[in-house]
Write a protein that holds these residues in place. Structure first.
Motif, mmCIF file in Angstrom:
data_model
loop_
_atom_site.group_PDB
_atom_site.id
_atom_site.type_symbol
_atom_site.label_atom_id
_atom_site.label_comp_id
_atom_site.label_asym_id
_atom_site.label_seq_id
_atom_site.Cartn_x
_atom_site.Cartn_y
_atom_site.Cartn_z
ATOM 1 N N ALA A 48 7.537 1.200 -2.898
ATOM 2 C CA ALA A 48 8.701 0.394 -3.254
ATOM 3 C C ALA A 48 9.911 0.745 -2.391
ATOM 4 O O ALA A 48 10.666 -0.143 -1.980
ATOM 5 N N ALA A 49 10.086 2.030 -2.085
ATOM 6 C CA ALA A 49 11.233 2.452 -1.271
ATOM 7 C C ALA A 49 11.126 1.967 0.161
ATOM 8 O O ALA A 49 12.113 1.985 0.904
ATOM 9 N N PHE A 50 9.938 1.526 0.557
ATOM 10 C CA PHE A 50 9.703 1.076 1.927
ATOM 11 C C PHE A 50 9.577 -0.444 2.014
ATOM 12 O O PHE A 50 9.186 -0.985 3.047
ATOM 13 N N GLY A 51 9.881 -1.140 0.909
ATOM 14 C CA GLY A 51 9.806 -2.591 0.893
ATOM 15 C C GLY A 51 8.408 -3.135 0.795
ATOM 16 O O GLY A 51 8.178 -4.327 1.074
ATOM 17 N N CYS A 52 7.449 -2.303 0.393
ATOM 18 C CA CYS A 52 6.064 -2.760 0.264
ATOM 19 C C CYS A 52 5.847 -3.371 -1.120
ATOM 20 O O CYS A 52 6.453 -2.922 -2.107
ATOM 21 N N PRO A 53 4.987 -4.387 -1.232
ATOM 22 C CA PRO A 53 4.699 -4.950 -2.554
ATOM 23 C C PRO A 53 4.028 -3.907 -3.432
ATOM 24 O O PRO A 53 3.115 -3.193 -3.002
ATOM 25 N N VAL A 54 4.496 -3.795 -4.654
ATOM 26 C CA VAL A 54 3.968 -2.804 -5.591
ATOM 27 C C VAL A 54 2.808 -3.413 -6.356
ATOM 28 O O VAL A 54 2.924 -4.505 -6.918
ATOM 29 N N GLU A 55 1.676 -2.696 -6.367
ATOM 30 C CA GLU A 55 0.501 -3.198 -7.073
ATOM 31 C C GLU A 55 0.757 -3.212 -8.578
ATOM 32 O O GLU A 55 1.439 -2.348 -9.125
ATOM 33 N N ARG A 56 0.189 -4.222 -9.233
ATOM 34 C CA ARG A 56 0.342 -4.338 -10.684
ATOM 35 C C ARG A 56 -0.365 -3.165 -11.348
ATOM 36 O O ARG A 56 -1.538 -2.903 -11.071
ATOM 37 N N PRO A 57 0.289 -2.448 -12.231
ATOM 38 C CA PRO A 57 -0.334 -1.277 -12.863
ATOM 39 C C PRO A 57 -1.479 -1.661 -13.780
ATOM 40 O O PRO A 57 -1.492 -2.741 -14.378
ATOM 41 N N SER A 58 -2.439 -0.747 -13.877
ATOM 42 C CA SER A 58 -3.566 -0.952 -14.783
ATOM 43 C C SER A 58 -3.125 -0.607 -16.201
ATOM 44 O O SER A 58 -2.044 -0.065 -16.426
#
Length: 410
Positions: A48-58
């Protein structure tokens, strides 16, 4: 960054113009001259700090996140790369974070499995004046080695399965890469030294131009295929586990699964031979070595590879190998403390005797260097360790040695 999550202090370091306090879950940076606080860096395993899409948590994400946070507090590691630094978590996380010395997020790198070891080599074999080009490599818990190139904006350039049953440690130098396997059944460490396509003298001598072009094309195709989305690393279908867990198989992947099942029926030696043959365009094993001292850590200092072993007596011994030839150059017998700094080594024995070993080409006396002798009472000792041959002249290469490091067992 907020300082709410600071934890247990682990290490105090100096790099360039930065004073770095490594905490259990972050590192704090100050300017060495003004002592002005610069920033707090906290490792981000989500991107997230690098602007990457965050995977939906399980559904169990909270439990997993809490577990990873606890492990990170015990395993946070810092690695230098010139004007950059890298954070990662040993045995718990699957990502590497690259930061500037001012705390700016630079690159977010992912692996498929938990990290075992990470190392960096400065690329100076093309020019000794190159100081800002680095190759990163990481060994994960499924024995996959991944490479990134700083000149390619830290893009992944190659992934391959190296054949370790219990991956333990990894060292990358300008002459070779060594992967260490924890051979639990034989109670020893097995070292496999690899020559990579990026190393000098990798290509076979006296090869015709046509054959050389064909080999390079095959190698380039293998590297590119290994880092494509949803593709397995090179050699992964020779893994005893039948390859790595990836998304739903296509027809090609299904074929590879059949190859993996067939590979599982082969003996270990046969499996290794097939694996090495497939990897030959980009990497080949050049030496194997087994050591009975399982409590050992490894480090590279410019022209040398060091292997430091701890003994039940509480002492430590040190073997020094020449990087270019992998020949043992010196052996320091067990002592209470051993410290090696490229051209000088110091040993402290149980009775308090301090012995200084001098490797410089002119063998300058230690008291001429410092103007005073290293004394125990009124007596000092200088000497030369047991050597298999005369210490060589230094090469015109540089390697960003980061000090001896301990390989932690899971």
């Amino acid at each position: 960054h907020s300082l709410v999550r600071v934890g247990r202090p682990l290490e105090l370091l100096v790099h360039r113009q930065r004073l770095i306090l490594v905490e259990s879950n972050c590192c704090l940076l100050w300017h060495t001259e003004t002592l002005e606080f610069i920033c707090c860096i906290q490792h981000d395993d989500t991107g997230a700090a690098f602007g990457c899409p965050v995977e939906r948590p399980s559904p169990h994400a909270d439990d997993v996140t809490g577990s990873q946070s606890h492990r990170l507090r015990e395993t946070l590691e810092v690695q230098w790369m010139g004007d950059l630094l890298m954070t990662w978590g040993r045995g718990s996380l699957k990502s590497l974070n690259v930061w500037t010395l001012d705390g700016e997020a630079k690159a977010f790198l992912k692996t498929d499995s938990a990290l075992v070891q990470v190392d960096v080599a400065r690329v100076t074999w093309q020019s000794v004046y190159t100081l800002d080009h680095f190759i990163l490599c990481a060994l994960d818990s499924r024995s996959v080695v991944t490479f990134w190139d700083s000149k390619e904006n830290f893009a992944a350039i190659f992934r391959f399965y190296c054949g370790c049953e219990e991956p333990f440690d990894l060292v990358l130098t300008q002459d070779f890469m060594v992967v260490i396997n924890d051979n639990v059944s034989a109670n020893r460490l097995d070292l496999c030294f690899w020559k990579l396509w990026l190393h000098p003298d990798f290509e076979a001598p006296n090869q015709s131009a046509e054959s050389l072009d064909m080999t390079r094309s095959e190698a380039r195709h293998q590297r590119e295929a290994s880092v494509r989305l949803r593709q397995r690393p090179a050699g992964a279908h020779f893994s005893p586990q039948g390859g790595l867990p990836f998304p739903a198989a296509t027809g090609l992947m299904a074929g590879l699964d059949l190859a993996s099942a067939a590979a599982a029926q082969l003996s270990g030696d046969t499996l290794q031979r097939f694996l090495h043959k497939e990897l030959r365009p980009n990497c080949r094993p050049i030496k194997t070595l087994s050591i009975p001292d399982i409590d050992t850590y490894f480090a590279s200092y410019r022209n040398f590879l060091n292997m430091c072993s701890f003994h039940k007596s509480g002492q430590e011994s040190l073997s020094v190998y020449r990087s270019s030839s992998l020949q043992k150059k010196a052996f320091f017998p067990p002592a209470k403390h051993t410290k090696f700094e490229e051209w000088l080594a110091l040993q402290v024995h149980n009775d308090g005797t301090v012995v200084v070993h001098d490797f410089r080409p002119q063998q300058m006396a230690f008291d001429e260097l410092l103007g005073s002798r290293c004394e125990k009472g009124s007596q000092a000792e200088t000497g030369t360790p047991k050597q298999t041959e005369q210490m060589p002249q230094p090469r015109q290469r540089s390697f960003p040695g980061c000090g001896l490091r301990r390989a932690r067992r899971a």
